[in-house]
Motif scaffolding. Sequence first.
Motif, PDB file in Angstrom:
ATOM      1  N   ASP A  63      14.382 -35.622   6.216  1.00 18.57           N
ATOM      2  CA  ASP A  63      13.775 -35.178   4.957  1.00 18.57           C
ATOM      3  C   ASP A  63      14.495 -33.929   4.633  1.00 18.57           C
ATOM      4  N   GLU A  64      14.818 -33.067   5.762  1.00 13.01           N
ATOM      5  CA  GLU A  64      15.482 -31.744   5.575  1.00 13.01           C
ATOM      6  C   GLU A  64      16.831 -31.726   5.429  1.00 13.01           C
ATOM      7  N   VAL A  65      17.514 -32.885   5.557  1.00 12.42           N
ATOM      8  CA  VAL A  65      18.949 -32.994   5.534  1.00 12.42           C
ATOM      9  C   VAL A  65      19.397 -33.452   4.131  1.00 12.42           C
ATOM     10  N   PHE A  66      18.632 -34.689   3.768  1.00 10.58           N
ATOM     11  CA  PHE A  66      19.024 -35.484   2.260  1.00 10.58           C
ATOM     12  C   PHE A  66      18.072 -34.773   1.459  1.00 10.58           C
ATOM     13  N   THR A  67      18.446 -33.694   0.880  1.00 13.23           N
ATOM     14  CA  THR A  67      17.461 -33.330  -0.144  1.00 13.23           C
ATOM     15  C   THR A  67      18.022 -33.111  -1.500  1.00 13.23           C
ATOM     16  N   HIS A  68      19.101 -33.628  -1.840  1.00 12.55           N
ATOM     17  CA  HIS A  68      19.842 -33.230  -3.078  1.00 12.55           C
ATOM     18  C   HIS A  68      19.946 -34.621  -3.961  1.00 12.55           C
ATOM     19  N   VAL A  69      19.939 -34.260  -5.209  1.00 15.11           N
ATOM     20  CA  VAL A  69      19.912 -35.174  -6.158  1.00 15.11           C
ATOM     21  C   VAL A  69      20.834 -34.705  -7.357  1.00 15.11           C
ATOM     22  N   PRO A  70      21.943 -35.611  -7.642  1.00 12.21           N
ATOM     23  CA  PRO A  70      22.938 -35.133  -8.599  1.00 12.21           C
ATOM     24  C   PRO A  70      22.376 -34.595  -9.714  1.00 12.21           C
ATOM     25  N   PHE A  71      23.312 -33.405 -10.266  1.00 11.41           N
ATOM     26  CA  PHE A  71      22.984 -32.812 -11.673  1.00 11.41           C
ATOM     27  C   PHE A  71      21.774 -32.192 -11.554  1.00 11.41           C
ATOM     28  N   THR A  72      20.909 -31.925 -10.324  1.00 13.15           N
ATOM     29  CA  THR A  72      19.752 -31.000 -10.238  1.00 13.15           C
ATOM     30  C   THR A  72      19.953 -30.052  -9.011  1.00 13.15           C
ATOM     31  N   HIS A  73      19.058 -29.008  -9.074  1.00  9.69           N
ATOM     32  CA  HIS A  73      19.042 -28.161  -8.045  1.00  9.69           C
ATOM     33  C   HIS A  73      17.693 -28.182  -7.532  1.00  9.69           C
ATOM     34  N   SER A  75      15.026 -28.995  -4.106  1.00 10.95           N
ATOM     35  CA  SER A  75      14.859 -29.992  -2.791  1.00 10.95           C
ATOM     36  C   SER A  75      14.082 -31.081  -3.381  1.00 10.95           C
ATOM     37  N   TYR A  76      14.695 -32.222  -3.404  1.00 15.08           N
ATOM     38  CA  TYR A  76      14.055 -33.516  -3.587  1.00 15.08           C
ATOM     39  C   TYR A  76      14.245 -34.581  -2.382  1.00 15.08           C
ATOM     40  N   PRO A  77      13.337 -34.262  -1.252  1.00 16.63           N
ATOM     41  CA  PRO A  77      14.029 -35.041  -0.197  1.00 16.63           C
ATOM     42  C   PRO A  77      13.596 -36.698  -0.540  1.00 16.63           C
ATOM     43  N   MET A  78      14.409 -37.475  -0.170  1.00 14.29           N
ATOM     44  CA  MET A  78      14.327 -39.094  -0.154  1.00 14.29           C
ATOM     45  C   MET A  78      14.449 -39.561  -1.781  1.00 14.29           C
ATOM     46  N   ILE A  79      14.288 -38.914  -2.781  1.00 13.94           N
ATOM     47  CA  ILE A  79      14.404 -39.547  -4.149  1.00 13.94           C
ATOM     48  C   ILE A  79      15.531 -40.130  -4.587  1.00 13.94           C
ATOM     49  N   TYR A  80      16.723 -39.684  -3.988  1.00 16.55           N
ATOM     50  CA  TYR A  80      17.965 -40.165  -4.520  1.00 16.55           C
ATOM     51  C   TYR A  80      18.235 -41.174  -3.458  1.00 16.55           C
ATOM     52  N   SER A 127      27.324 -43.692  -5.287  1.00 17.38           N
ATOM     53  CA  SER A 127      26.389 -42.887  -4.816  1.00 17.38           C
ATOM     54  C   SER A 127      26.527 -42.579  -3.330  1.00 17.38           C
ATOM     55  N   GLN A 128      27.028 -43.499  -2.630  1.00 18.89           N
ATOM     56  CA  GLN A 128      27.135 -43.146  -1.369  1.00 18.89           C
ATOM     57  C   GLN A 128      28.432 -42.165  -0.834  1.00 18.89           C
ATOM     58  N   ALA A 129      29.572 -42.245  -1.880  1.00 22.56           N
ATOM     59  CA  ALA A 129      30.501 -41.168  -1.755  1.00 22.56           C
ATOM     60  C   ALA A 129      30.156 -39.686  -2.023  1.00 22.56           C
ATOM     61  N   TRP A 130      29.070 -39.714  -3.068  1.00 28.44           N
ATOM     62  CA  TRP A 130      28.606 -38.316  -3.429  1.00 28.44           C
ATOM     63  C   TRP A 130      27.673 -37.861  -2.180  1.00 28.44           C
ATOM     64  N   GLU A 131      26.815 -39.060  -1.547  1.00 34.03           N
ATOM     65  CA  GLU A 131      26.117 -38.316  -0.398  1.00 34.03           C
ATOM     66  C   GLU A 131      27.133 -37.883   0.751  1.00 34.03           C
ATOM     67  N   TRP A 132      28.152 -38.739   1.073  1.00 32.50           N
ATOM     68  CA  TRP A 132      29.109 -37.996   1.957  1.00 32.50           C
ATOM     69  C   TRP A 132      29.416 -36.752   1.621  1.00 32.50           C
ATOM     70  N   ASN A 133      29.930 -36.559   0.245  1.00 35.43           N
ATOM     71  CA  ASN A 133      30.448 -35.270  -0.144  1.00 35.43           C
ATOM     72  C   ASN A 133      29.483 -34.086   0.030  1.00 35.43           C
ATOM     73  N   THR A 134      28.113 -34.520  -0.360  1.00 34.32           N
ATOM     74  CA  THR A 134      27.216 -33.354  -0.168  1.00 34.32           C
ATOM     75  C   THR A 134      26.955 -33.150   1.210  1.00 34.32           C
TER      76      THR A 134
END
Lengths: 324, 127
Positions: A63-73, A75-80, A127-134
């Motif tokens: 939950d603390e690692v994957f907190t980002h959603v594209p185009f937003t700032h 912390s939104y854990p899990m949503i994406y 989306s996965q590419a974006w996750e990797w990038n982040t």
Amino acid sequence: MNSTVTSTKENAWAGGDNQPLGASYGKMMMWFFLVSDALTFSGFLAAYGFSRFKFIETWPIADEVFTHVPFTHGSYPMIYVALMTFILIMSSVTMVLAVDAGHKMQKNKVIWYMFLTVIGGAIFVGSQAWEWNTFIKGDKGALETKGGRILQFVKADSGERAALKDFAITIPGERVEHENKNGVWFYDEGYMPSYTVKEVVKGFKADSNILVRTETINEEGHKTLLSREESLKKLESATQVVEGANLIHNEYGSRLFGDFFFFITGFHGFHVLSGVIINLIIFFNVVIGTYERRGHYEMVEKVGLYWHFVDLVWVFVFTFFYLV
Amino acid sequence: MAHEHKLEIFRGLLKFKNNTQKIWGVLIFLSLVTAVEVVLGIIKPESLTGNSVLGMKLLNWIFIILTLVKAYYIAWDFMHLRDEKSSFRRAIVWTPIFLVIYLTFILLTEADYIYEVYKDGFVTWNF
């Protein structure tokens, strides 16, 4: 015509029209391939479980690692990831609808549903590419100690994570990254973190609101916070600044976490990519009428099986990487 | 060929009129299960994280069971295992289930042993 028609009457010794277990040869072999592929994925996930149980007290909290959603700032854990899961399930649904339309020999419906499936798959891979990038770029930054453990920083008053740039003090004269434009030497040097260990430690001493957070998970299921004195002592063992993740270092905690993330989601992403390509090929075959002439749409059913399998695997990856 | 579909899910509790309807029905069910998982993952209720069964938090057991439920409906309805002959279905399903249970049992037991060694051994691993 002949090249598109595969079923011919043969005698029993050549296979004939017998279908063991009531499944055609192609479909059965697709299933057996999927069984073996499922075992490969299980092997990876079991290895992940092995490493995680081995370091159960220090494993990063997803939950603390994957907190980002594209185009937003923020912390939104899990949503994406939840959204990605939904997209993949949705493209699975359009795939079954394509198979269903194929059984009824409705060519135009098959075309549309196959098209939607390909689009869904492409969105998922993106989306996965974006996750990797982040994940690779990282978020807040951390220090690594002599023992290879990660020290993260927290604001004492709010309890929020502190990024290195929030408190580190730039020391004039510390070395800067060499770039091609600054010298005659013809290549850039590799990556250099934004701050040195000295700069982070100096910033830490100047700001009394910052505490060190270790990897150890306490009884309430949170990472352990150190007091100011303990933090200062711990900082002495820091050897390098870590920002983001690669196969050797990552700022999120256990190094194996990053390795398994790259390996398992990468292997799955590769399956999705090849699934999209195979779907595309079948899509064009449907468009030019190959299966219409053949008299059945079994190929759509077979790639459908592969596509659902990719979805099936993701359901497990989602659980073991992001939820548990 | 498997052109006839069995249209009942939940052991006949829910019977759909045609295959297309069943597909949408299963989608709704799968989305619902995913939503429950995500909500539980964000809230993390105290009562579920505090208690553990067989060395694992109750919440994690719920996640794993819900995952298996999802996997069942993907395989049975999207991959049409429900419509295949039972012998074929068993060959496909039970082989990996047996092997995976075997592998995870061995690896997780071994991992727990190594964890104990790291914890109680007289060697410092974090310095």
